[in-house]
Design a protein around this motif. Structure first.
Motif, short mmCIF file in Angstrom:
data_model
loop_
_atom_site.label_atom_id
_atom_site.label_comp_id
_atom_site.label_asym_id
_atom_site.label_seq_id
_atom_site.Cartn_x
_atom_site.Cartn_y
_atom_site.Cartn_z
N ASP A 1 0.74 -1.08 -0.03
CA ASP A 1 -0.05 0.03 0.01
C ASP A 1 0.95 1.27 0.08
N LEU A 2 2.10 1.17 -0.48
CA LEU A 2 3.12 2.20 -0.41
C LEU A 2 3.67 2.40 1.06
N ALA A 3 2.85 3.20 1.77
CA ALA A 3 2.95 3.32 3.18
C ALA A 3 1.86 3.50 3.84
N SER A 4 1.80 2.88 5.11
CA SER A 4 0.43 2.69 5.72
C SER A 4 0.12 4.10 6.49
N VAL A 5 -0.23 5.08 5.92
CA VAL A 5 -0.44 6.43 6.39
C VAL A 5 -1.78 6.74 6.48
N PRO A 6 -2.33 7.00 7.64
CA PRO A 6 -3.75 7.19 7.44
C PRO A 6 -4.22 8.40 6.70
N ARG A 7 -5.21 8.31 6.03
CA ARG A 7 -5.71 9.20 4.97
C ARG A 7 -5.87 10.71 5.77
N GLY A 8 -6.32 10.50 7.06
CA GLY A 8 -6.62 11.90 7.63
C GLY A 8 -5.31 12.68 7.90
N ILE A 9 -3.97 11.97 7.94
CA ILE A 9 -2.85 12.74 8.03
C ILE A 9 -2.05 13.05 6.79
N TRP A 10 -2.52 12.85 5.56
CA TRP A 10 -1.80 13.08 4.52
C TRP A 10 -1.46 14.38 4.21
N TRP A 11 -1.94 15.36 4.64
CA TRP A 11 -1.59 16.68 4.75
C TRP A 11 -0.44 16.91 5.31
N PHE A 12 -0.10 15.98 6.11
CA PHE A 12 1.16 15.91 7.03
C PHE A 12 2.27 15.14 6.26
N ILE A 13 1.93 14.02 6.00
CA ILE A 13 2.99 13.09 5.26
C ILE A 13 2.07 12.14 4.51
N ALA A 14 2.13 12.23 3.25
CA ALA A 14 1.60 11.12 2.38
C ALA A 14 2.28 9.94 1.88
N PRO A 15 1.58 8.86 1.61
CA PRO A 15 2.50 7.66 1.10
C PRO A 15 3.32 7.76 0.15
N PHE A 16 2.88 8.96 -1.00
CA PHE A 16 3.69 8.74 -1.89
C PHE A 16 4.88 9.75 -1.81
N ASP A 17 5.06 10.41 -0.69
CA ASP A 17 6.19 11.35 -0.33
C ASP A 17 7.21 10.19 -0.05
N ILE A 18 6.86 8.89 0.62
CA ILE A 18 7.83 8.00 1.22
C ILE A 18 7.87 6.69 0.50
N ASP B 1 14.38 13.26 -0.16
CA ASP B 1 14.92 14.42 0.18
C ASP B 1 13.79 15.72 0.17
N HIS B 2 12.85 15.70 -0.36
CA HIS B 2 12.03 16.71 -0.68
C HIS B 2 11.23 17.00 0.44
N VAL B 3 11.15 15.91 1.52
CA VAL B 3 10.42 15.83 2.74
C VAL B 3 11.14 16.33 3.93
N ALA B 4 10.57 17.18 4.55
CA ALA B 4 11.31 17.85 5.75
C ALA B 4 11.72 16.77 6.89
N GLY B 5 12.99 16.81 7.00
CA GLY B 5 13.44 15.92 8.26
C GLY B 5 12.77 15.56 9.26
N TRP B 6 12.07 16.56 10.08
CA TRP B 6 11.19 16.26 11.09
C TRP B 6 9.97 15.31 10.71
N LYS B 7 9.57 15.71 9.45
CA LYS B 7 8.40 14.80 9.15
C LYS B 7 9.00 13.31 9.03
N LYS B 8 10.12 13.18 8.20
CA LYS B 8 10.60 11.78 8.24
C LYS B 8 10.74 11.03 9.55
N TRP B 9 11.52 11.88 10.70
CA TRP B 9 11.55 11.43 11.96
C TRP B 9 10.19 10.96 12.45
N CYS B 10 9.50 11.80 12.49
CA CYS B 10 7.85 11.31 12.74
C CYS B 10 7.46 10.09 12.35
N ALA B 11 7.62 9.87 10.82
CA ALA B 11 7.13 8.66 10.07
C ALA B 11 7.77 7.47 10.83
#
Length: 156
Positions: A61-78, A128-138
Motif C-alpha cells: 500500500d506504499l506506506a500505511s499512512v492514515p488518510r486523515g494525516i496525508w496533509w502531514f506526510i502522504a504515502p507517495f512522499d515516502i 529529500d523533498h520531505v522535511a527531516g522532522w516529518k521523516k523522523w515522525c514517520a
C-alpha cells in the motif's frame, strides 16, 4: 553509499494496492551483519553487501499512512522507503505465521528493529523533498506503533 536501484515501477490495483512490475532493491549503509542475518532468518532477501531486494509481484500500500494525516506526510512522499519497509514487515509476518507458537520473539523484535532502521535510512535517501522532522515522525510512528503490522493476518 545507500541507494535504490531504480524508481518505483508498480501498477495500481484499487482501492489501495500497488503491485511491483520490477523488483526494487535498496543498498543499506546502516545494516550490520547481525541485522542482515536476522532479516534473512525471517525470509527477507538480503545479500552480503546489505542489499534488500523486494521481489517483482510484491503487493503493497506504499506506506500505511492514515488518510486523515496525508496533509502531514502522504504515502507517495515516502513510497520507495515504504515499499521496502512493507516487504520487511511482510517477511516478519510470514515467519510468525509459519512458526506459530514456536516463533522466536527475540528474532521477531530484532527483525522489526532492523526493518525500522532501514526505513529511516531509505527515507533519508529517497525523500529529500520531505522535511527531516516529518521523516523522523514517520520513523517514530513505525517504531512505536508497528507491532500490530507484524502480527500474522490475511494478506492484501
Amino acid at each position: 553509499m545507500a541507494k535504490f536501484n531504480r524508481l518505483l515501477d508498480a501498477d495500481f490495483q484499487p482501492p489501495c494496492t500497488w503491485i511491483l512490475d520490477l523488483s526494487l532493491a535498496f543498498d543499506s549503509d546502516v545494516l550490520n551483519e547481525t541485522e542482515a542475518k536476522t532479516l534473512k532468518a525471517v525470509g527477507a532477501k538480503v545479500n552480503t553487501k546489505m542489499k534488500v531486494t523486494v521481489p517483482k509481484g510484491f503487493k503493497t500500500d506504499l506506506a500505511s499512512v492514515p488518510r486523515g494525516i496525508w496533509w502531514f506526510i502522504a504515502p507517495f512522499d515516502i513510497a520507495r522507503a515504504g515499499v521496502v519497509h512493507d516487504y520487511l514487515y511482510w517477511c516478519i509476518r510470514q515467519y510468525r505465521a509459519a512458526q506459530g507458537d514456536k516463533a522466536d520473539m527475540c528474532v521477531v523484535a530484532d527483525a522489526k528493529a532492523a526493518a525500522d532502521k532501514v526505513f529511516k535510512e531509505a527515507m533519508d535517501v529517497s525523500a529529500d523533498h520531505v522535511a527531516g522532522w516529518k521523516k523522523w515522525c514517520a520513523w517514530k510512528a513505525v517504531c512505536w506503533f508497528g507491532y500490530s503490522s507484524i502480527v500474522p493476518r490475511e494478506e492484501l
